[in-house]
Design an enzyme around this catalytic site. Sequence first.
Site, PDB file in Angstrom:
ATOM      1  N   PHE A 110       0.826  -1.216   0.000  1.00 29.04           N
ATOM      2  CA  PHE A 110       0.000   0.000   0.000  1.00 29.04           C
ATOM      3  C   PHE A 110       0.854   1.258   0.000  1.00 29.04           C
ATOM      4  O   PHE A 110       0.389   2.321  -0.380  1.00 29.04           O
ATOM      5  CB  PHE A 110      -0.977  -0.019   1.186  1.00 29.04           C
ATOM      6  CG  PHE A 110      -0.521   0.738   2.394  1.00 29.04           C
ATOM      7  CD1 PHE A 110       0.365   0.200   3.286  1.00 29.04           C
ATOM      8  CD2 PHE A 110      -0.994   2.021   2.627  1.00 29.04           C
ATOM      9  CE1 PHE A 110       0.785   0.907   4.393  1.00 29.04           C
ATOM     10  CE2 PHE A 110      -0.586   2.735   3.736  1.00 29.04           C
ATOM     11  CZ  PHE A 110       0.316   2.177   4.618  1.00 29.04           C
ATOM     12  N   LYS A 111       2.120   1.152   0.392  1.00 27.30           N
ATOM     13  CA  LYS A 111       2.960   2.356   0.421  1.00 27.30           C
ATOM     14  C   LYS A 111       3.153   2.949  -0.978  1.00 27.30           C
ATOM     15  O   LYS A 111       3.456   4.132  -1.106  1.00 27.30           O
ATOM     16  CB  LYS A 111       4.300   2.053   1.092  1.00 27.30           C
ATOM     17  CG  LYS A 111       4.104   1.812   2.589  1.00 27.30           C
ATOM     18  CD  LYS A 111       5.395   1.742   3.363  1.00 27.30           C
ATOM     19  CE  LYS A 111       5.121   1.675   4.852  1.00 27.30           C
ATOM     20  NZ  LYS A 111       4.446   0.421   5.270  1.00 27.30           N
ATOM     21  N   ASP A 112       2.942   2.138  -2.008  1.00 22.64           N
ATOM     22  CA  ASP A 112       3.020   2.666  -3.379  1.00 22.64           C
ATOM     23  C   ASP A 112       2.007   3.791  -3.609  1.00 22.64           C
ATOM     24  O   ASP A 112       2.272   4.703  -4.389  1.00 22.64           O
ATOM     25  CB  ASP A 112       2.731   1.557  -4.401  1.00 22.64           C
ATOM     26  CG  ASP A 112       3.839   0.505  -4.455  1.00 22.64           C
ATOM     27  OD1 ASP A 112       5.004   0.834  -4.176  1.00 22.64           O
ATOM     28  OD2 ASP A 112       3.523  -0.656  -4.789  1.00 22.64           O
TER      29      ASP A 112
END
Length: 459
Positions: A110-112
């Site tokens: 999810f950090k993308d």
Amino acid sequence: MRYISTRGGVEPITFSQAVMMGLATDGGLLLPEKIPTVDPKDLTAWAKLPFQELALEVMRPFVEPDIPAEDLKGLIDRSYAAFDHPKVTPVITPGNVQIMELFHGPTLAFKDVALQLLGNLFEYLLERDGGQLNILGATSGDTGSSAIYGVRGKAHINIFILHPHKRVSPIQERQMTSVLDDNVHNIAIKGTFDDGQSIVKGLFNDLDFKNKYSLGAVNSINWARILAQVVYYFYAWGQVSKGDSKVKIPFSVPTGNFGDIFAGYVAYRMGLPISRLILATNRNDILSRFAKTGTYEAGTVRPTMSPSMDIQVASNFERYLYYLLDEDSALLSEKMQGFAETGTLEVSAEKKAEVDQLITGCAVSEEETLEQIRTTFTETGYVLDPHTAVGVRAARDEPTAVCLATAHPAKFSEAVKKATGKEPELPAALADLMDRPTRVALLDAQQETIKAHMISTLD
Ligand SMILES: *Cc1c(COP(=O)(O)O)cnc(C)c1O
């Protein structure tokens, strides 16, 4: 919109300055001077928008006039073109759980969602205002690859990421080292993650070096990262409520540094109908304990199968505390000072009651995490990664909750295999990952060695 520090020691600055500053110069965290609110009529209209158009509407008031809307639109479109799902962050319903998949970006985490935007923002601002940025960071595996993918091939930016040699998973290692762009510099150090972190800290404290080479970080306290994450709460709400502003939705958020859940809190303050935020932790439970007791007390980190949530102090928690303390910088500074000295921080019974109105804390054990992966798989055929499983488990008593899925199961195949007996498959686009060529420097875990390597690379 102008930005201020939680500690009250920064004159209001622009959005661009806040992005480039990262951590506030007074040691606090940057926040917008005022959180804009959304009209219920707009909420209803926004529920029909595709992700990118919604992102523009949500982010605009935070960014204008510093970045004009048409430029922001370009940045958003480029950032989410790299996602492999047309909805970017789709909500799906295997069986009777609702899952918002946040892992369709290039590194399956999810950090993308935040780092793709941050990379484009850095490039845009450096192009517009001049200058260069040399990003330096240490990773235990996960964040490093998201950061690398966020800035690969970008003008005016280099990135140096240290990882402990042979101490990250093979997939994580290959995700980082197979990025061959000229501006990406992977360094495997002969040491541990802690060695890497202390080298990075030492180099940031070497002020001559830091200033001469414009060193910067991409840590989770950058305001732009939070802002990018606010968007998907709106998007999930729109998909589930179909725009009926009377529908309130609970969200369950697997939590480490309090970044993701804080983005949910910002959405709530903007007027998004959120009934509850379930703060789900693994056995590193400093935050769920706070939500239960009103006392924030550091412990020692114990490794788990959801390593991206193995934290001792949550760097974004200060932002929430600032609002909880009615934006009183002096009181907040006092509390943070006390925490730095004693390792403990407490809020009043009245404030604790305020926390309870929105946030429920829940710590999930290793056994419960495995059991959840197994149960969801047996009942629905859907495979949860261990971080997501923590959130799904914590939402057991909230059947209408949207559970945030923060990683693709293939990134944590060992835990998944243990629970289901099956190795999860990498998505097609990454099927050849382990055969890709790599570039990495293997160096001693010495600050001077790393410094010399960076200088010879940059000069
Ligand atoms: C970083 C991370 C988290 C925790 O997010 P925070 O914003 O630090 O609370 C959860 N799951 C995964 C897979 C992560 O990479």
